[in-house]
Write a protein that holds these residues in place. Structure first.
Motif, PDB file in Angstrom:
ATOM      1  N   TRP B 143       0.858  -1.179   0.000  1.00  0.00           N
ATOM      2  CA  TRP B 143       0.000   0.000   0.000  1.00  0.00           C
ATOM      3  C   TRP B 143       0.891   1.224   0.000  1.00  0.00           C
ATOM      4  O   TRP B 143       0.968   1.973   0.976  1.00  0.00           O
ATOM      5  CB  TRP B 143      -0.904  -0.031   1.231  1.00  0.00           C
ATOM      6  N   GLU B 144       1.534   1.469  -1.147  1.00  0.00           N
ATOM      7  CA  GLU B 144       2.623   2.433  -1.150  1.00  0.00           C
ATOM      8  C   GLU B 144       2.145   3.870  -0.999  1.00  0.00           C
ATOM      9  O   GLU B 144       2.900   4.728  -0.552  1.00  0.00           O
ATOM     10  CB  GLU B 144       3.460   2.261  -2.414  1.00  0.00           C
ATOM     11  N   SER B 145       0.876   4.150  -1.372  1.00  0.00           N
ATOM     12  CA  SER B 145       0.413   5.523  -1.260  1.00  0.00           C
ATOM     13  C   SER B 145       0.369   5.972   0.200  1.00  0.00           C
ATOM     14  O   SER B 145       0.466   7.156   0.497  1.00  0.00           O
ATOM     15  CB  SER B 145      -0.976   5.659  -1.897  1.00  0.00           C
ATOM     16  N   VAL B 146       0.210   5.032   1.114  1.00  0.00           N
ATOM     17  CA  VAL B 146       0.151   5.389   2.526  1.00  0.00           C
ATOM     18  C   VAL B 146       1.466   5.076   3.235  1.00  0.00           C
ATOM     19  O   VAL B 146       2.019   5.900   3.957  1.00  0.00           O
ATOM     20  CB  VAL B 146      -1.016   4.644   3.218  1.00  0.00           C
ATOM     21  N   THR B 147       1.998   3.859   2.995  1.00  0.00           N
ATOM     22  CA  THR B 147       3.135   3.407   3.795  1.00  0.00           C
ATOM     23  C   THR B 147       4.468   3.632   3.095  1.00  0.00           C
ATOM     24  O   THR B 147       5.508   3.435   3.690  1.00  0.00           O
ATOM     25  CB  THR B 147       3.007   1.914   4.090  1.00  0.00           C
ATOM     26  N   LYS B 148       4.436   4.021   1.816  1.00  0.00           N
ATOM     27  CA  LYS B 148       5.647   4.213   1.013  1.00  0.00           C
ATOM     28  C   LYS B 148       6.465   2.925   0.865  1.00  0.00           C
ATOM     29  O   LYS B 148       7.626   2.982   0.477  1.00  0.00           O
ATOM     30  CB  LYS B 148       6.521   5.321   1.591  1.00  0.00           C
ATOM     31  N   GLY B 149       5.867   1.774   1.169  1.00  0.00           N
ATOM     32  CA  GLY B 149       6.503   0.486   0.910  1.00  0.00           C
ATOM     33  C   GLY B 149       7.896   0.369   1.480  1.00  0.00           C
ATOM     34  O   GLY B 149       8.171   0.837   2.586  1.00  0.00           O
ATOM     35  N   PHE B 150       8.776  -0.255   0.684  1.00  0.00           N
ATOM     36  CA  PHE B 150      10.130  -0.504   1.183  1.00  0.00           C
ATOM     37  C   PHE B 150      10.982   0.763   1.206  1.00  0.00           C
ATOM     38  O   PHE B 150      12.069   0.768   1.769  1.00  0.00           O
ATOM     39  CB  PHE B 150      10.821  -1.574   0.331  1.00  0.00           C
ATOM     40  N   ALA B 151      10.493   1.834   0.556  1.00  0.00           N
ATOM     41  CA  ALA B 151      11.256   3.083   0.609  1.00  0.00           C
ATOM     42  C   ALA B 151      11.312   3.596   2.045  1.00  0.00           C
ATOM     43  O   ALA B 151      12.223   4.328   2.412  1.00  0.00           O
ATOM     44  CB  ALA B 151      10.608   4.123  -0.292  1.00  0.00           C
ATOM     45  N   GLY B 152      10.328   3.212   2.831  1.00  0.00           N
ATOM     46  CA  GLY B 152      10.341   3.609   4.238  1.00  0.00           C
ATOM     47  C   GLY B 152       9.679   4.944   4.454  1.00  0.00           C
ATOM     48  O   GLY B 152       9.373   5.686   3.514  1.00  0.00           O
ATOM     49  N   ILE B 241      12.043   4.691  16.597  1.00  0.00           N
ATOM     50  CA  ILE B 241      12.929   4.205  15.547  1.00  0.00           C
ATOM     51  C   ILE B 241      13.067   5.206  14.413  1.00  0.00           C
ATOM     52  O   ILE B 241      13.989   5.111  13.617  1.00  0.00           O
ATOM     53  CB  ILE B 241      12.523   2.839  14.968  1.00  0.00           C
ATOM     54  N   ALA B 242      12.123   6.187  14.338  1.00  0.00           N
ATOM     55  CA  ALA B 242      12.221   7.335  13.440  1.00  0.00           C
ATOM     56  C   ALA B 242      12.107   6.982  11.958  1.00  0.00           C
ATOM     57  O   ALA B 242      12.032   7.866  11.125  1.00  0.00           O
ATOM     58  CB  ALA B 242      13.501   8.130  13.670  1.00  0.00           C
ATOM     59  N   TYR B 243      12.121   5.706  11.616  1.00  0.00           N
ATOM     60  CA  TYR B 243      12.035   5.339  10.208  1.00  0.00           C
ATOM     61  C   TYR B 243      11.303   4.007  10.096  1.00  0.00           C
ATOM     62  O   TYR B 243      11.810   2.987  10.550  1.00  0.00           O
ATOM     63  CB  TYR B 243      13.438   5.232   9.606  1.00  0.00           C
ATOM     64  N   LEU B 244      10.114   4.023   9.487  1.00  0.00           N
ATOM     65  CA  LEU B 244       9.304   2.803   9.436  1.00  0.00           C
ATOM     66  C   LEU B 244       9.545   2.053   8.136  1.00  0.00           C
ATOM     67  O   LEU B 244       9.595   2.656   7.071  1.00  0.00           O
ATOM     68  CB  LEU B 244       7.819   3.155   9.525  1.00  0.00           C
ATOM     69  N   ALA B 245       9.709   0.746   8.241  1.00  0.00           N
ATOM     70  CA  ALA B 245       9.802  -0.097   7.059  1.00  0.00           C
ATOM     71  C   ALA B 245       8.988  -1.355   7.333  1.00  0.00           C
ATOM     72  O   ALA B 245       8.859  -1.763   8.493  1.00  0.00           O
ATOM     73  CB  ALA B 245      11.259  -0.442   6.775  1.00  0.00           C
ATOM     74  N   PRO B 246       8.419  -1.981   6.288  1.00  0.00           N
ATOM     75  CA  PRO B 246       7.525  -3.119   6.532  1.00  0.00           C
ATOM     76  C   PRO B 246       8.225  -4.304   7.202  1.00  0.00           C
ATOM     77  O   PRO B 246       7.573  -5.072   7.895  1.00  0.00           O
ATOM     78  CB  PRO B 246       7.046  -3.517   5.141  1.00  0.00           C
TER      79      PRO B 246
END
Lengths: 303, 380
Positions: B143-152, B241-246
Motif C-alpha cells: 500500500w505504497e500511497s500510505v506506507t511508502k513500501g520498502f522506501a520507508g 525508531i524514526a524510520y518505518l519499514a515493513p
C-alpha cells in the motif's frame, strides 16, 4: 519466474493450468510432509512443535555436509541426514519436551519457538549464514504436451507418495504403529496395557523429525539451503495442518496440497503480493467459517 | 515478617496492598524521574525502549497472561499503530489527535480479528493471528500511497501543544508518563468485573460461562483493549525508531513480544515491566559483553600468565560477534525459563521476597508445581 513468462503470452491456457497444478502439487507435497510432522507429534503428545521447520533446515544442512563437504553419494547423505535428525528428534523428546507435556499449550509453543531459534543460531555458527546448493540426481526436464515436467518436482511428488504409503502401512499393520495409535487415543489406557508410552513418544518424535528431514532434502534444490529456509515453510505447513484440521493425517496432506495450489494459482493470476498472502486469506476465511478445519472435530469438555 | 489480615473485600481489590507497598512504588517513580539526570543520553535512549516495550508487554499480558488467548501476530497491531500515527503526522494532524486516531484504528482492527477469534481456541487462534500478521505485513509493503513500501517512512519528533520532544530525556519522560498511565488504567481494569471475567475465562472457559460471563463480549474487549495499547505503543515506537519499514513488523517481533511476557512472568503486570527490561536491555548488554569479555579475560591472562584464559575470552568474543547469535541467546533463555521457572522473572522475585520475609522458615515446596497429568486441551 516461470509464471510471469506464462502470463505474458496471453491469458490462461490448459498447458499453463497444468503446469501450475503440477508445480503446486510439488510445493504442496512439501507443506504436506511438514504438516504431517506437526500432526504426528500433536496426535501423540498434544505438543505443537514450532521447531519443525528448523528440524527441516537442520536436516538439509546435514545432507549438504554429507554430500558436498564429505563427498558422499546423494543417497548415503540422505540416509545419514534422516537417521541423524531422527535420533536428534528422539533425544529432544527425551531431554526437553517430555517435561512440558500437559503444560499450557502456549508454553509449549514458545518453548519450541525458542528451540527453533537455538537451532538457527547453531546452524549459522556451524555452517555459516550463506546460501548453499545441494546437488541432486533429479535435474532434467521432460516436455509433455507443452508442460515442462521438472524431474525435481516429480521426485518430490513421488517421494511424498512413497513416504505416505510407508507411514500408512506402518501405522496400520506394524505392532509399534498400532501401539502409537493406541497411545494417541488414550495415553493412560495404553500405559495400562503395557505399551512403553515414553518410548512411543520418542519414536513419534523420531519419525516426525525424519519426515521433516526428507522434506528438507527434497526441498533443498528448489529453495536452496540457508538458515531461514525452515521458517517460511513451517508457517505455511502450519497453516496447512490447521486447514486440514489439526490432528488429522489425511487432513495435513490435503491441507498442504491445497495451500501449495492456492499459492501458485494466486501467484499467476492475481496481482503481485497475493502469492504469499492468498493461502493465509483462505485460511482465515476457512477458520471463520469452520474453526475446526476441514477434517477436524471440535470437542467440548463435559462437566 | 508482616502479616496481612484481610477484614474487608475492599482490601482484596485495593490499588496497593498496603502503605508500605505504595511507598515503594512512589520511590520507584522518583527514581525513574531522576534517572535522566544521572545517566548519559545513550543509556536514557535505551531505557526509553523499556517503557515502549513495557506498554507492548501490558498489552500482550492482558491478552495472553490474563485472558489466556494466544496471539502470534501482535507485531501487526504495533505496525498498524505506528504507520497510522506516522501517516496522520505527515498530514498535519496534531500529535494528540493523531495518537488517538492511531489507537482507534488499531482497536477497530483488534475487534475485527477478535470476532472470528471468539470461535477459536489455543492453536487455531495462534495460527489465525499469525495469518493476520502476515497479511498486514504484505499490506504495509504494497500500500505504497500510505506506507511508502520498502522506501520507508520517516517520522518526525513529537510536538505536543507546541512543546517539542527533541532530545532523549524529554522523550524518556513522555514514554514513562504514558507507560504509567497504561499501567494505572490496566490495573484498574483488572480489579474491576472486566478483569475478573478475563481471569475466569483464562482459568476455565466453561466455568466462566457457567457463572454468567459472556465469553464473546469479554474476549472481544480483551482483544480490543490489547490492540488499543499496542497501537499506542506503536505511535511511540514510530518516534523511537524514526524510520518505518515493513520488515520491522515481522513474526519475529511478535515472538519477541511473547518472549517478553513469558520471561517477565505471565499473569502479572510486574511481569510485563520486568520482561520489558529484559527484552530492551539484553541486546545492549550482549553488545557490551561482546567487547568487554575478551578484553577482561585478556587482562586476567596477562596478570596471571595463563594463555588459556585469553584464548577462551577470544572464543567467547568471536562467538558473540557471529550473526544470529542474539536470537539463539533469546531462544535459550526462553527455553530455560519455561522449563525451570514458568512464572518468569516475577515468579522468581516473589520467591526471593518470600525467602527473606519468612527467613528461616522458607519452604521450597510452597511453590511446587502441581503435577498435571496430560491435561487434554483438545476438549477445553
Amino acid at each position: 519466474m516461470w509464471h510471469d513468462r506464462l502470463k505474458s503470452d496471453g491469458g490462461w491456457k490448459l498447458a499453463t493450468f497444468l503446469q501450475l497444478t503440477l508445480n503446486g502439487l510439488a510445493v504442496g507435497c512439501i507443506y504436506g510432509l511438514v504438516a504431517l510432522g506437526f500432526v504426528l507429534i500433536y496426535k501423540a503428545t498434544e505438543l505443537v512443535n514450532f521447531a519443525q521447520g528448523d528440524l527441516l533446515m537442520l536436516g538439509a544442512f546435514v545432507a549438504y555436509m554429507a554430500v558436498v563437504l564429505w563427498g558422499l553419494d546423494y543417497w548415503v547423505g540422505f540416509l545419514i541426514a534422516v537417521v541423524a535428525i531422527a535420533a536428534f528428534g528422539a533425544l529432544l523428546d527425551m531431554t526437553i519436551l517430555r517435561r512440558v507435556i500437559g503444560q499450557p499449550q502456549f508454553a509449549v509453543v514458545m518453548l519450541t519457538i525458542g528451540l527453533g531459534a537455538m537451532f538457527r543460531t547453531f546452524a549459522s555458527v556451524t555452517w555459516g549464514s550463506e546460501i548453499y546448493t545441494l546437488p541432486t540426481p533429479f535435474s532434467g526436464v521432460t516436455k509433455i504436451a507443452g508442460v515442462t515436467v521438472s524431474h525435481q518436482y516429480l521426485s518430490i511428488i513421488a517421494s511424498t507418495l512413497v513416504l505416505c504409503g510407508v507411514l500408512y502401512v506402518f501405522f496400520k499393520y506394524s505392532r509399534i504403529g498400532i501401539a502409537m495409535q493406541a497411545t494417541s487415543q488414550n495415553q493412560l489406557a495404553a500405559y495400562y496395557v503395557g505399551i512403553p508410552v515414553k518410548l512411543i513418544f520418542s519414536l513419534v518424535w523420531a519419525i516426525s523429525a525424519a519426515v521433516a528431514t526428507a522434506a528438507g532434502i527434497l526441498l533443498a534444490p528448489v529453495t536452496l539451503i540457508d538458515i531461514n529456509m525452515g521458517l517460511s515453510v513451517a508457517i505455511k505447513a502450519f497453516a496447512a495442518a490447521v486447514l486440514g484440521g489439526f490432528g488429522s493425517i489425511p487432513g495435513a496432506l490435503v491441507g498442504g496440497i491445497t495451500i501449495g495450489l492456492i499459492e501458485l494459482y494466486a501467484g499467476a493470476s492475481l496481482p503481485e503480493g497475493f502469492k504469499d498472502t492468498a493461502p493465509y486469506i483462505v485460511l482465515l476465511v476457512m477458520l471463520a467459517v469452520r474453526p475446526q478445519g476441514l477434517f477436524g472435530t471440535l470437542g467440548r469438555k463435559k462437566v | 515478617m508482616r502479616f496481612l489480615f484481610k477484614t474487608a473485600y475492599e482490601q482484596d481489590i485495593r490499588l496497593f496492598p498496603d502503605r508500605v507497598a505504595a511507598m515503594w512504588y512512589g520511590l520507584l517513580g522518583v527514581a525513574v524521574l531522576l534517572l535522566p539526570a544521572l545517566l548519559s543520553g545513550y543509556y536514557v535512549g535505551e531505557i526509553t525502549w523499556v517503557f515502549i516495550y513495557g506498554i507492548c508487554g501490558v498489552s500482550l499480558m492482558v491478552l495472553v497472561g490474563y485472558t489466556g488467548l494466544l496471539s502470534l501476530g501482535h507485531a501487526a497491531f504495533l505496525g498498524i499503530g505506528a504507520y497510522a500515527h506516522a501517516y496522520f503526522l505527515q498530514h498535519g494532524v496534531p500529535w494528540v489527535v493523531s495518537v488517538a486516531l492511531a489507537t482507534l484504528i488499531t482497536t477497530a482492527c483488534g475487534i475485527v480479528v477478535g470476532l472470528p477469534a471468539l470461535r477459536m481456541t489455543g492453536i487455531y487462534l495462534a495460527i489465525a493471528t499469525l495469518a493476520f500478521s502476515v497479511i498486514i505485513q504484505e499490506v504495509f509493503t504494497r500500500w505504497e500511497s500510505v506506507t511508502k513500501g520498502f522506501a520507508g517512512m520517516a517520522v518526525e519528533k513529537p510536538v505536543i501543544f507546541g512543546v517539542q520532544f527533541n532530545d532523549n530525556a524529554s522523550f524518556y519522560y513522555l514514554c514513562a508518563a504514558i507507560l504509567a498511565l497504561t499501567l494505572g488504567a490496566t490495573r484498574n481494569l483488572l480489579r474491576s468485573p472486566t478483569g475478573r471475567a478475563w481471569i475466569a475465562i483464562r482459568d476455565s472457559e466453561i466455568a466462566a460461562q457457567s457463572m454468567g460471563v459472556n465469553l464473546s463480549v469479554y474476549k472481544t474487549i480483551a482483544f480490543a483493549y490489547s490492540a488499543a495499547l499496542m497501537g499506542l505503543a506503536g505511535a511511540l515506537f514510530a518516534h523511537k525508531i524514526a524510520y518505518l519499514a515493513p520488515d520491522i513488523f515481522t513474526i519475529l517481533l511478535s515472538i519477541q513480544l511473547l518472549l517478553l511476557v513469558i520471561v517477565g512472568g505471565l499473569g502479572s503486570l510486574h511481569g510485563a515491566v520486568f520482561g520489558a527490561i529484559f527484552v530492551a536491555l539484553l541486546p545492549p548488554i550482549i553488545a557490551i559483553l561482546r567487547d568487554s569479555i575478551p578484553a577482561t579475560l585478556a587482562d586476567v591472562a596477562s596478570a596471571t600468565g595463563i594463555g588459556l584464559i585469553r584464548a577462551v575470552g577470544k572464543v567467547i568474543g568471536d562467538f558473540l560477534k557471529k550473526p544470529g547469535v542474539e536470537a539463539g541467546i533469546f531462544g535459550l533463555i526462553l527455553v530455560l525459563v519455561i522449563l525451570l521457572e514458568p512464572l518468569g522473572m516475577y515468579g522468581r522475585w516473589i520467591k526471593i521476597r518470600l525467602f527473606f520475609s519468612t527467613f528461616p522458615m522458607y519452604k521450597r515446596h510452597t511453590f511446587k508445581r502441581q503435577k498435571s497429568y496430560m491435561r487434554s486441551e483438545r476438549l477445553r
